[in-house]
Scaffold this active site. Structure first.
Site, PDB file in Angstrom:
ATOM      1  N   ASP A  55       0.829  -1.207   0.000  1.00  0.00           N
ATOM      2  CA  ASP A  55       0.000   0.000   0.000  1.00  0.00           C
ATOM      3  C   ASP A  55       0.858   1.250   0.000  1.00  0.00           C
ATOM      4  O   ASP A  55       2.077   1.177  -0.028  1.00  0.00           O
ATOM      5  CB  ASP A  55      -1.048  -0.027   1.117  1.00  0.00           C
ATOM      6  CG  ASP A  55      -0.431  -0.125   2.490  1.00  0.00           C
ATOM      7  OD1 ASP A  55       0.700   0.341   2.661  1.00  0.00           O
ATOM      8  OD2 ASP A  55      -1.103  -0.670   3.389  1.00  0.00           O
ATOM      9  N   LYS A 105      -5.134   2.582  -1.195  1.00  0.00           N
ATOM     10  CA  LYS A 105      -5.609   2.901   0.140  1.00  0.00           C
ATOM     11  C   LYS A 105      -4.909   4.111   0.700  1.00  0.00           C
ATOM     12  O   LYS A 105      -3.781   4.058   1.133  1.00  0.00           O
ATOM     13  CB  LYS A 105      -5.393   1.718   1.097  1.00  0.00           C
ATOM     14  CG  LYS A 105      -6.422   0.658   0.879  1.00  0.00           C
ATOM     15  CD  LYS A 105      -6.760  -0.079   2.156  1.00  0.00           C
ATOM     16  CE  LYS A 105      -7.339   0.854   3.164  1.00  0.00           C
ATOM     17  NZ  LYS A 105      -8.358   0.344   4.013  1.00  0.00           N
ATOM     18  N   MET A 162      -3.919   9.483  11.855  1.00  0.00           N
ATOM     19  CA  MET A 162      -4.993   9.926  10.945  1.00  0.00           C
ATOM     20  C   MET A 162      -5.795  11.094  11.522  1.00  0.00           C
ATOM     21  O   MET A 162      -7.007  11.148  11.386  1.00  0.00           O
ATOM     22  CB  MET A 162      -5.960   8.754  10.648  1.00  0.00           C
ATOM     23  CG  MET A 162      -5.287   7.577   9.986  1.00  0.00           C
ATOM     24  SD  MET A 162      -6.369   6.137   9.821  1.00  0.00           S
ATOM     25  CE  MET A 162      -6.248   5.412  11.459  1.00  0.00           C
TER      26      MET A 162
HETATM   27  N1  SAH Z   1      -0.239   0.654  10.383  1.00  0.00           N
HETATM   28  C1  SAH Z   1       0.321   1.989  10.332  1.00  0.00           C
HETATM   29  C2  SAH Z   1      -0.724   3.068  10.469  1.00  0.00           C
HETATM   30  C3  SAH Z   1      -1.685   3.148   9.332  1.00  0.00           C
HETATM   31  S1  SAH Z   1      -2.920   4.363   9.571  1.00  0.00           S
HETATM   32  C4  SAH Z   1       1.393   2.123  11.375  1.00  0.00           C
HETATM   33  O1  SAH Z   1       1.567   1.238  12.205  1.00  0.00           O
HETATM   34  O2  SAH Z   1       2.096   3.130  11.367  1.00  0.00           O
HETATM   35  C5  SAH Z   1      -2.334   5.670   8.577  1.00  0.00           C
HETATM   36  C6  SAH Z   1      -1.814   6.788   9.435  1.00  0.00           C
HETATM   37  O3  SAH Z   1      -0.560   6.436   9.984  1.00  0.00           O
HETATM   38  C7  SAH Z   1      -1.552   8.069   8.691  1.00  0.00           C
HETATM   39  O4  SAH Z   1      -2.731   8.815   8.508  1.00  0.00           O
HETATM   40  C8  SAH Z   1      -0.609   8.763   9.637  1.00  0.00           C
HETATM   41  O5  SAH Z   1      -1.300   9.309  10.726  1.00  0.00           O
HETATM   42  C9  SAH Z   1       0.210   7.598  10.153  1.00  0.00           C
HETATM   43  N2  SAH Z   1       1.468   7.411   9.433  1.00  0.00           N
HETATM   44  C10 SAH Z   1       1.874   6.323   8.784  1.00  0.00           C
HETATM   45  N3  SAH Z   1       3.121   6.480   8.307  1.00  0.00           N
HETATM   46  C11 SAH Z   1       3.501   7.719   8.680  1.00  0.00           C
HETATM   47  C12 SAH Z   1       4.687   8.487   8.512  1.00  0.00           C
HETATM   48  N4  SAH Z   1       5.748   8.009   7.846  1.00  0.00           N
HETATM   49  N5  SAH Z   1       4.721   9.721   9.042  1.00  0.00           N
HETATM   50  C13 SAH Z   1       3.694  10.223   9.727  1.00  0.00           C
HETATM   51  N6  SAH Z   1       2.560   9.546   9.908  1.00  0.00           N
HETATM   52  C14 SAH Z   1       2.461   8.307   9.403  1.00  0.00           C
END
Ligand code: SAH
Length: 526
Positions: A45, A67, A183
Site C-alpha cells: 500500500d 488505500k 490519521m
Molecule cells: N499501520 C500503520 C498506520 C496506518 S494508519 C502504522 O503502524 O504506522 C495511517 C496513518 O498512519 C496516517 O494517517 C498517519 O497518521 C500515520 N502514518 C503512517 N506512516 C507515517 C509516517 N511516515 N509519518 C507520519 N505519519 C504516518
C-alpha cells in the site's frame, strides 16, 4: 513400474502480513525482508516504502493496493481481502506489505480474520509503527521518567459528527500521559477541542510530524492553543501524526534526524561505475536524499559472431586483454553460453587494466599474468610493450566504442591485434525524462560531479542545445565538483562551481557539502 498417482492439486499458498515500518526502508525487520525476498506476489500500500519493493524477486507479481485516507481508495478492504485469498488459493506465497505495523490502525486484523474464514494459512510480522518512529525521528521520547508514565495510541479518524465517541477523551485528558494520534490531521481542531474541554492545559506542547523517517519529514511544534494555526500555516497534510504531551519539549535537545547536516537536501548524483555507491552512502549518512542518474547502461553487442570465431582459435593468441570489468563479464558469459569454461582458455597469457579487473578474473578461475602499475590504457600499453609484442597475436575484449590508444600502440610495435567488442555502452532509457522533470520542478538542490566524464555524461544526458539553455536548466541548482580538473570541465560548459573541496576525494566532497549547507545556510546558492 511406478504406481499411478493422481496429480496433486496446487498446495494452497500462504499469506504473510508484513509490517514495512514507517518509511525509512532500513526500519523493516529482518524477518520482513526475508519474506519479501521470497515473495511470489507482493501486495503493497501507499505507506509502505517503495524502496522496499526492490527486495522482491524480479519474477514477483507486484500489486498496488492503494488505500489512502479520503476518496482515493484504489481497492476497498473487501477487494483487498479477496486479492489475498485468490492469490493464496492459486498456490502462491503472498506478502502483504503494510505501512508501519499491520495490527496498529492497519486493518491487518480484518485481513487476518478474512484469511482465517477462508481457510488460508497466514503469518503476521510486526513492524515499527509510525507513532514510535515519528516520535523518535522528531527527537521526542514518548515516555520519560520525568514527564509521563503512560502513552496512548488513538485514531483521529472518527467522524466528528458521531454522537458518541469510542475514545474516552475525559480520561485521556485527565491522565496527562503522552497521546499519539494517527490519521488526525483533518480532525485536529476537534481533537484539540476535546482535550481542552476535558481539562488538558492549553499550554501542553504538541508536535505534528509528517512523512516521519523519510527525507521528506517535516515537524511542526506548538501548544494545544496554537497548533491548529501552525499546522495550517505550514500546509501540513496527511500522512502525519499528532503527539501531545510534555515530552514534546525534549525535542529541543534530542532532535537529531532533522539536524543532520544535509537533511532536506536533494542531491543529484550522476553515476560512474565505481564511485557512485560510496558517494551516495556517505551523502545519505549526512541526511541528504540522493537522486541517482546512471548515464550509461551496458548491453550485449548485437552479434557475437566475431567473438565466437576468435574463441574457436583462442589457442593461437599470445595475449587476451581485458580493459574493463564488463569486458570480463560479457566475455565469460559468452564463453559459458557456448558450453566452454576457463579450461578452454589454456594457452594465451592474460593482461588486465587494473586490480579490480584482475580480482573479477579470479572469480572466473583465472589469474592475470600482467597488471600494469598505472591503471589506464596507456599504462597497460606500456606494460605490454615491455614484454615485447612484435609479431604476437593479441585479442582485446572491450566495449564497442572505446579509445583506440591501446590497439594503435600495440600495432605500432608490430603486434597483430584483434579488437573484439563484447558489450556496448548505451544511454539509459528513462533517466533523461526523470532528470528533466526534477530539474523543471526545482526538486534538485545540488548536483555532484566526481570526474570530468560525469560532467560530459550529464550534459549529454540532459541534451541542452546551448550553454545558455544548460545554464537555464540548472538555474538555482548548486554545482559541486570533486576537484579542479572536474571544475574546469564544468566551467568549459559555461557553468559556475559553487562547492569544491580542498581534498579531492569522496570524503572531501561530502565534507565540503556539509560545510556549505551545515552552517545554517539552508537556502542553497543564490
Ligand atoms: N499501520 C500503520 C498506520 C496506518 S494508519 C502504522 O503502524 O504506522 C495511517 C496513518 O498512519 C496516517 O494517517 C498517519 O497518521 C500515520 N502514518 C503512517 N506512516 C507515517 C509516517 N511516515 N509519518 C507520519 N505519519 C504516518
Amino acid at each position: 513400474m511406478e504406481e499411478f498417482s493422481p496429480p496433486t492439486p496446487p498446495t494452497p499458498g500462504k499469506v504473510y502480513l508484513v509490517g514495512a515500518g514507517p518509511g525509512d526502508p532500513g526500519l523493516i525487520t529482518m524477518r520482513g525482508k526475508y519474506l519479501l525476498e521470497r515473495a511470489e506476489v507482493l501486495i503493497y500500500d501507499y505507506l509502505a516504502s517503495k524502496n522496499l519493493l526492490r527486495y522482491a524477486p524480479a519474477s514477483a507479481e507486484l500489486v498496488y493496493a492503494g488505500k489512502r485516507g479520503g476518496l482515493e481508495h484504489t481497492h476497498t478492504q473487501d477487494e483487498i481481502n479477496q486479492l489475498l485469498i485468490e492469490h493464496a488459493r492459486s498456490g502462491k506465497m503472498v506478502v502483504r506489505l503494510k505501512g508501519g505495523d499491520p495490527f496498529i490502525f492497519g486493518r491487518g486484523g480484518e485481513e487476518a480474520e478474512a484469511l482465517h474464514d477462508a481457510g488460508i494459512a497466514f503469518e503476521v510480522v510486526p513492524g515499527v509503527t509510525s507513532a514510535t518512529a515519528a516520535a523518535t525521528y522528531a527527537g521526542i521520547p514518548i515516555t520519560h521518567r520525568d514527564y509521563t508514565a503512560s502513552v496512548s495510541f488513538l485514531t483521529g479518524h472518527e467522524d466528528p459528527g458521531k454522537e458518541r465517541s469510542h475514545i474516552d477523551w475525559a480520561s485521556l485528558a485527565a491522565c496527562g500521559g503522552t497521546l499519539v494520534v494517527y490519521m488526525g490531521i483533518k480532525n485536529l481542531p476537534v481533537i484539540k477541542g476535546n482535550l481542552l474541554k476535558h481539562g488538558r492545559a492549553a499550554t501542553t506542547p504538541v508536535a505534528v510530524v509528517r512523512w516521519a523517517s523519510t527525507p521528506e519529514q517535516r515537524t511542526v511544534v506548538g501548544t494545544l492553543a496554537d497548533i491548529c494555526d501552525k499546522v495550517r500555516e505550514a500546509g501540513i497534510k496527511p500522512p502525519a501524526l499528532i503527539i501531545v504531551g510534555e515530552v514534546v519539549g525534549l525535542r529541543e535537545k534530542i532532535d537529531w534526524f532533522e539536524k543532520r547536516p544535509l537533511f532536506g537536501k536533494r542531491i543529484a548524483v550522476t553515476r560512474t561505475r565505481e564511485q557512485a555507491s560510496e558517494l551516495v552512502a556517505q551523502l545519505e549518512e549526512a541526511g541528504a536524499e540522493c537522486l541517482e542518474y546512471p548515464t550509461i547502461h551496458v548491453e550485449p553487442v548485437e552479434s557475437y559472431e566475431l567473438l565466437d570465431e576468435e574463441m574457436e582459435r583462442i589457442h593461437e593468441y599470445h595475449w587476451i586483454v581485458f580493459t574493463s570489468l564488463n569486458g570480463v563479464r560479457y566475455f565469460f558469459e559468452r564463453l559459458f553460453a557456448k558450453g566452454l569454461d576457463a579450461r578452454d582458455l589454456k594457452g594465451p597469457s592474460i593482461a588486465v587494466i587494473g586490480k579490480s579487473t584482475a580480482d573479477l578474473l579470479r572469480q572466473y578461475g583465472l589469474r592475470a599474468n600482467l597488471v600494469p602499475e598505472e591503471y589506464t590504457a596507456e599504462g597497460l600499453a606500456e606494460a605490454l610493450l615491455d614484454t615485447g609484442v612484435g609479431g604476437r597475436n593479441i585479442l582485446i575484449a572491450r566495449a564497442k566504442v572505446a579509445r583506440e590508444i591501446l590497439p594503435e600502440t600495440l600495432r605500432g610495435a608490430g603486434a597483430q591485434v584483434m579488437v573484439v567488442p563484447v558489450y556496448q555502452n548505451m544511454p539509459p532509457p528513462s533517466a533523461r525524462d526523470a532528470l528533466l522533470a526534477n530539474l523543471e520542478a526545482s526538486r534538485i538542490d545540488v548536483i555532484t560531479f566526481t570526474s570530468s566524464s560525469t560532467v560530459k555524461n550529464f550534459v549529454d544526458l540532459v541534451g541542452a542545445a546551448s550553454h545558455e539553455e544548460l545554464a537555464k536548466l540548472l538555474d538555482g541548482v548548486g554545482i559541486a565538483a570533486i576537484g579542479p580538473i572536474t571544475g574546469k570541465t564544468i566551467a568549459s560548459y559555461g557553468l559556475t562551481v559553487n562547492i569544491q573541496p580542498e581534498q579531492y576525494t569522496i570524503e572531501g566532497l561530502v565534507a565540503a557539502l556539509t560545510a556549505y549547507y551545515g552552517n545554517g545556510d539552508r537556502s542553497g546558492p543564490a
